[in-house]
Motif scaffolding. Structure first.
Motif, PDB file in Angstrom:
ATOM      1  N   ALA A   1       7.016   1.107   2.744  1.00 17.83           N
ATOM      2  CA  ALA A   1       5.815   1.958   2.811  1.00 17.83           C
ATOM      3  C   ALA A   1       5.842   2.856   4.039  1.00 17.83           C
ATOM      4  O   ALA A   1       5.175   3.895   4.072  1.00 17.83           O
ATOM      5  CB  ALA A   1       4.549   1.105   2.813  1.00 17.83           C
TER       6      ALA A   1
ATOM      7  N   ALA B   1       1.401  10.858  11.336  1.00 18.82           N
ATOM      8  CA  ALA B   1       1.146  10.480   9.935  1.00 18.82           C
ATOM      9  C   ALA B   1       2.391  10.778   9.123  1.00 18.82           C
ATOM     10  O   ALA B   1       3.149  11.699   9.431  1.00 18.82           O
ATOM     11  CB  ALA B   1      -0.031  11.243   9.362  1.00 18.82           C
ATOM     12  N   GLY B   2       2.587   9.987   8.063  1.00 18.17           N
ATOM     13  CA  GLY B   2       3.760  10.177   7.219  1.00 18.17           C
ATOM     14  C   GLY B   2       3.397  10.080   5.755  1.00 18.17           C
ATOM     15  O   GLY B   2       2.272   9.719   5.391  1.00 18.17           O
ATOM     16  N   ALA B   3       4.375  10.392   4.916  1.00 17.07           N
ATOM     17  CA  ALA B   3       4.175  10.305   3.466  1.00 17.07           C
ATOM     18  C   ALA B   3       5.483   9.874   2.820  1.00 17.07           C
ATOM     19  O   ALA B   3       6.579  10.243   3.290  1.00 17.07           O
ATOM     20  CB  ALA B   3       3.726  11.645   2.902  1.00 17.07           C
ATOM     21  N   GLY B   4       5.371   9.094   1.770  1.00 19.49           N
ATOM     22  CA  GLY B   4       6.552   8.600   1.063  1.00 19.49           C
ATOM     23  C   GLY B   4       7.147   9.717   0.202  1.00 19.49           C
ATOM     24  O   GLY B   4       6.459  10.271  -0.647  1.00 19.49           O
TER      25      GLY B   4
ATOM     26  N   GLU C   1      -0.955  15.850   2.395  1.00 21.36           N
ATOM     27  CA  GLU C   1      -1.275  14.418   2.456  1.00 21.36           C
ATOM     28  C   GLU C   1      -1.261  13.926   3.916  1.00 21.36           C
ATOM     29  O   GLU C   1      -2.127  13.148   4.322  1.00 21.36           O
ATOM     30  CB  GLU C   1      -0.254  13.629   1.626  1.00 21.36           C
ATOM     31  CG  GLU C   1      -0.587  12.160   1.536  1.00 21.36           C
ATOM     32  CD  GLU C   1       0.384  11.405   0.636  1.00 21.36           C
ATOM     33  OE1 GLU C   1       0.699  11.890  -0.475  1.00 21.36           O
ATOM     34  OE2 GLU C   1       0.826  10.328   1.052  1.00 21.36           O
TER      35      GLU C   1
ATOM     36  N   LEU D   1       0.861  -1.173   0.000  1.00 16.87           N
ATOM     37  CA  LEU D   1       0.000   0.000   0.000  1.00 16.87           C
ATOM     38  C   LEU D   1       0.901   1.228   0.000  1.00 16.87           C
ATOM     39  O   LEU D   1       1.567   1.501   0.995  1.00 16.87           O
ATOM     40  CB  LEU D   1      -0.870  -0.023   1.259  1.00 16.87           C
ATOM     41  CG  LEU D   1      -2.098   0.845   1.302  1.00 16.87           C
ATOM     42  CD1 LEU D   1      -3.220   0.241   0.472  1.00 16.87           C
ATOM     43  CD2 LEU D   1      -2.590   1.016   2.742  1.00 16.87           C
TER      44      LEU D   1
ATOM     45  N   LYS E   1      -4.298  12.201   6.208  1.00 23.25           N
ATOM     46  CA  LYS E   1      -4.136  10.944   6.948  1.00 23.25           C
ATOM     47  C   LYS E   1      -4.409  11.123   8.448  1.00 23.25           C
ATOM     48  O   LYS E   1      -4.787  10.172   9.132  1.00 23.25           O
ATOM     49  CB  LYS E   1      -2.725  10.394   6.737  1.00 23.25           C
ATOM     50  CG  LYS E   1      -2.513   9.868   5.307  1.00 23.25           C
ATOM     51  CD  LYS E   1      -1.055   9.569   5.055  1.00 23.25           C
ATOM     52  CE  LYS E   1      -0.844   8.874   3.722  1.00 23.25           C
ATOM     53  NZ  LYS E   1       0.573   8.770   3.357  1.00 23.25           N
TER      54      LYS E   1
ATOM     55  N   GLY F   1       1.290   5.258  -2.194  1.00 23.05           N
ATOM     56  CA  GLY F   1       0.747   6.134  -3.223  1.00 23.05           C
ATOM     57  C   GLY F   1      -0.641   6.574  -2.778  1.00 23.05           C
ATOM     58  O   GLY F   1      -1.493   5.735  -2.511  1.00 23.05           O
ATOM     59  N   THR F   2      -0.816   7.881  -2.654  1.00 26.43           N
ATOM     60  CA  THR F   2      -2.031   8.400  -2.010  1.00 26.43           C
ATOM     61  C   THR F   2      -2.578   9.604  -2.749  1.00 26.43           C
ATOM     62  O   THR F   2      -1.812  10.433  -3.257  1.00 26.43           O
ATOM     63  CB  THR F   2      -1.694   8.844  -0.563  1.00 26.43           C
ATOM     64  OG1 THR F   2      -1.076   7.749   0.103  1.00 26.43           O
ATOM     65  CG2 THR F   2      -2.921   9.288   0.211  1.00 26.43           C
TER      66      THR F   2
ATOM     67  N   GLU G   1       6.723   5.184  -6.428  1.00 21.16           N
ATOM     68  CA  GLU G   1       6.712   5.008  -4.968  1.00 21.16           C
ATOM     69  C   GLU G   1       6.111   3.640  -4.611  1.00 21.16           C
ATOM     70  O   GLU G   1       6.584   2.942  -3.711  1.00 21.16           O
ATOM     71  CB  GLU G   1       5.865   6.150  -4.378  1.00 21.16           C
ATOM     72  CG  GLU G   1       5.819   6.203  -2.875  1.00 21.16           C
ATOM     73  CD  GLU G   1       4.892   7.319  -2.376  1.00 21.16           C
ATOM     74  OE1 GLU G   1       4.683   8.336  -3.091  1.00 21.16           O
ATOM     75  OE2 GLU G   1       4.361   7.164  -1.262  1.00 21.16           O
TER      76      GLU G   1
ATOM     77  N   TYR H   1       4.202   4.024  16.438  1.00 22.40           N
ATOM     78  CA  TYR H   1       3.644   4.480  15.154  1.00 22.40           C
ATOM     79  C   TYR H   1       4.519   3.872  14.042  1.00 22.40           C
ATOM     80  O   TYR H   1       5.757   3.896  14.132  1.00 22.40           O
ATOM     81  CB  TYR H   1       3.645   6.010  15.041  1.00 22.40           C
ATOM     82  CG  TYR H   1       3.616   6.457  13.591  1.00 22.40           C
ATOM     83  CD1 TYR H   1       2.456   6.319  12.826  1.00 22.40           C
ATOM     84  CD2 TYR H   1       4.761   6.926  12.970  1.00 22.40           C
ATOM     85  CE1 TYR H   1       2.440   6.645  11.477  1.00 22.40           C
ATOM     86  CE2 TYR H   1       4.764   7.269  11.623  1.00 22.40           C
ATOM     87  CZ  TYR H   1       3.593   7.114  10.880  1.00 22.40           C
ATOM     88  OH  TYR H   1       3.587   7.429   9.551  1.00 22.40           O
TER      89      TYR H   1
ATOM     90  N   ARG I   1      -1.870   5.621  10.792  1.00 20.85           N
ATOM     91  CA  ARG I   1      -3.149   6.310  11.096  1.00 20.85           C
ATOM     92  C   ARG I   1      -3.443   6.113  12.580  1.00 20.85           C
ATOM     93  O   ARG I   1      -4.532   5.659  12.978  1.00 20.85           O
ATOM     94  CB  ARG I   1      -4.305   5.795  10.226  1.00 20.85           C
ATOM     95  CG  ARG I   1      -3.936   5.510   8.771  1.00 20.85           C
ATOM     96  CD  ARG I   1      -3.630   6.743   7.966  1.00 20.85           C
ATOM     97  NE  ARG I   1      -2.643   6.454   6.936  1.00 20.85           N
ATOM     98  CZ  ARG I   1      -2.915   6.047   5.704  1.00 20.85           C
ATOM     99  NH1 ARG I   1      -4.174   5.912   5.329  1.00 20.85           N
ATOM    100  NH2 ARG I   1      -1.945   5.835   4.834  1.00 20.85           N
TER     101      ARG I   1
HETATM  102  C1  ISC Z   1       3.203   6.302   6.363  1.00 18.98           C
HETATM  103  C2  ISC Z   1       1.904   6.341   6.172  1.00 18.98           C
HETATM  104  O1  ISC Z   1       1.279   5.808   5.068  1.00 18.98           O
HETATM  105  C3  ISC Z   1       1.965   4.918   4.195  1.00 18.98           C
HETATM  106  C4  ISC Z   1       0.976   3.942   3.730  1.00 18.98           C
HETATM  107  C5  ISC Z   1       0.211   4.160   2.590  1.00 18.98           C
HETATM  108  C6  ISC Z   1       0.523   5.231   1.738  1.00 18.98           C
HETATM  109  C7  ISC Z   1       1.612   6.004   1.942  1.00 18.98           C
HETATM  110  C8  ISC Z   1       1.962   7.100   1.016  1.00 18.98           C
HETATM  111  O2  ISC Z   1       1.319   7.226  -0.032  1.00 18.98           O
HETATM  112  O3  ISC Z   1       2.844   7.888   1.339  1.00 18.98           O
HETATM  113  C9  ISC Z   1       2.572   5.702   3.035  1.00 18.98           C
HETATM  114  O4  ISC Z   1       3.610   4.974   2.466  1.00 18.98           O
HETATM  115  C10 ISC Z   1       1.000   6.966   7.154  1.00 18.98           C
HETATM  116  O5  ISC Z   1      -0.228   6.927   6.954  1.00 18.98           O
HETATM  117  O6  ISC Z   1       1.475   7.496   8.181  1.00 18.98           O
END
Ligand code: ISC
Length: 530
Positions: A432, A489-492, A505, A341, A509, A343-344, A370, A456, A476
């Motif tokens: 991820a 919360a984080g993002a790639g 993003e 999972l 989240k 990509g958001t 990603e 987390y 989450r």
């Molecule tokens: C690191 C998180 O999401 C991961 C999971 C799905 C999509 C993600 C993204 O698109 O960045 C992240 O890799 C978070 O929600 O804190």
């Protein structure tokens, strides 16, 4: 073993009140203890007593649902709430019968597996006693029916728990949280369809006179399950999450600036070829107006995000909870299921816009790359454990109420002897939540985020003695006390990441927990960001 039927007379609402329910449960415990005495079960065996009750009757007798029973978490007794997406039930474990855990091990999952094995080896037998209360319609009464005694397998016991993101030194907010920790609860409360199951596990041995400790079991039953326990007895004086790192006044603007600078720096590193991907997380700190109650938060999360894993684990007056869409791994009957999972994008305001956003996500080069990085990495890790790996050629869209993700479900037939511990050791943390190459980015994450992730982006779930189980990636999520919440919360991040979009993003989240906390906390006071 002969079956015995105990009958409780009189009618539905008046007679099967709280006291009768408690007494019925204790009667089944007594029955089980008498049975194991007669059968001369070896000392140190586990007696597991289960009473199944119609759900409506349980509620009418002023007993609580699992979510609400979680609200009593500040008594310092560990609790775990767990609900999987494909299950229509929810479980709350209270207290610990058996515990394993580790701090500082370089192979935490192997340590947990070995400790769990050693604990099991010390238990000669598992004896189950199962009883049901059923409505006897014609006579308007309830019957406690046929307690049954069955030999069980100690490996069937379910161990709840999880692990931190990494085994780094814990900062103040997470001081009570080991690197990995699993336990068999002493009590379970399970809501499943129209039935409620209450379970108690006792270590029976010559030096544990349970019969004499009946009063203790009765008062636990009241303290854990009675709906009308006054809230003053439930909550200790509000505890804040203390420590230097979280004493810093929280400012959303400062956090936004710090996060976006970190994204820009990381993207520049990636463009220079220092690494391929790094997941950057942030933390939001909230202050309650009245008091945060984790049970109400998880019930709201479970309602709005039914396709996610809803979890809560409490330790030492703090509760870590969340609704994660991501499965790290499920192992059952030599098959592993793993989620890729990554990509958001947002959900659209209209159906047409939602479809457009999904199409844009599928054609976004940044998001596809990603996602691909994670898929390739997971596939490479699984190759050692499986020569039969299946996944769709193209990612699918996974829609949640707040965001949509690129998702590839992976199925692997495992070679004999592979356990969930082997897979967790290898897979966690996935790119991820960390990035690639993992060994390069993991040490950098803490430095760049300037915080301890604690649990987390770790994992939470349930394992058993056969090496089966299910673990969710603990995203989450938030760490809460009655007065404070730390939301994560984080993002790639990739080479072409835009700092503002990544910040937004993370806001998307954070939204589910932020909203759940705000809803339950809206009764009084001013509250909000610290
Ligand atoms: C690191 C998180 O999401 C991961 C999971 C799905 C999509 C993600 C993204 O698109 O960045 C992240 O890799 C978070 O929600 O804190």
């Amino acid at each position: 073993m002969a079956e015995r039927t105990m009958t409780m007379t009189k009618s539905w609402l008046q007679t099967m009140g709280f006291d009768e329910m408690r007494d019925a449960f204790v009667a089944v415990v007594d029955y089980g203890l008498a049975a194991v005495e007669k059968q001369s079960v070896s000392p140190e065996s586990v007696l597991q007593v289960e009473l199944c009750v119609p759900r409506a009757l349980w509620a009418d007798a002023l007993l609580m649902a699992p979510e609400l029973a979680l609200n009593r978490f500040t008594d310092g007794i560990p609790r775990t709430y767990w609900r999987t997406p494909d299950d229509d039930g929810a479980t709350l474990g209270i207290g610990s019968l058996l515990t394993v855990g580790t701090k500082g091990s370089s192979l935490p999952w192997q340590t947990v597996r070995d400790q769990l094995q050693a604990e099991q080896d010390g238990i000669p037998e598992l004896v189950n006693v199962r009883a049901r209360i059923v409505a006897d319609g014609e006579e308007q009464r309830f019957v406690l029916r046929h307690p049954r005694i069955e030999a069980g397998d100690i490996r069937d016991l379910r161990w709840y728990g999880g692990a931190a993101f990494t085994g780094d030194e814990r900062q103040a907010a997470w001081k009570d949280w080991p690197d990995a920790w699993f336990y068999v609860p002493q009590w379970d409360l399970v809501a499943k369809r129209e039935e409620m199951f209450v379970r108690l596990r006792l270590l029976i041995g010559s030096n544990v006179p349970w019969r004499e400790r009946r009063a203790e079991l009765q008062s636990q039953f009241i303290a854990f399950f009675h709906r009308d326990m006054p809230t003053t007895a439930v909550y200790k004086p509000a505890q804040a999450i203390r420590g230097n790192e979280t004493d810093k006044p929280y400012s959303e603007a400062a956090e936004a600036m710090h996060y976006q600078e970190a994204v820009a720096k990381t993207a520049a590193d990636i463009r220079q070829g220092k690494y391929h991907k790094l997941v950057l997380a942030r933390r939001m700190k909230l202050q309650a107006k009245s008091s945060y109650q984790p049970g109400l938060v998880v019930s709201q999360l479970a309602r709005h995000y039914p396709d996610s894993f809803t979890f809560a684990i409490s330790r030492g007056g703090t509760c870590f909870l969340g609704a994660s869409p991501e499965r790290l791994v499920r192992v059952s009957q030599h098959v592993a299921n793993v989620d890729c999972l990554a990509g958001t994008t947002a959900r659209g305001g209209s159906e047409a816009q939602d479809v457009q956003f999904a199409a844009d996500l599928l054609s976004s080069q940044k998001n596809r790359l990603e996602h691909q990085v994670v898929l390739e990495w997971i596939s490479a890790q699984l190759a050692e454990f499986s020569d039969d790996l299946l996944h769709p050629a193209e990612p699918q869209i996974r829609k949640l109420a707040n965001v949509q993700h690129l998702h590839t479900p992976i199925k692997a037939h495992l070679v004999p002897g592979v356990t969930i511990f082997d897979l967790a050791e290898r897979l966690h943390p996935t790119p991820a939540v960390a990035g690639t190459p993992r060994d390069t980015v993991v040490p950098l994450i803490r430095e760049r985020e300037q915080m301890d992730r604690g649990w987390y982006a770790g994992c939470v779930g349930v394992v058993n003695g056969y090496g089966d189980g299910e673990l969710s990636v603990a995203i989450r999520s938030a760490l809460i006390t009655p007065s404070t919440a730390l939301l994560y919360a984080g993002a790639g991040i990739m080479g072409d990441s835009d700092p503002l979009s990544e910040w937004e993003e993370t806001n998307l989240k954070l939204h589910p927990i932020q909203e759940a906390l705000a809803t339950i906390d809206s009764a009084s006071g001013e509250g909000g960001h610290l």
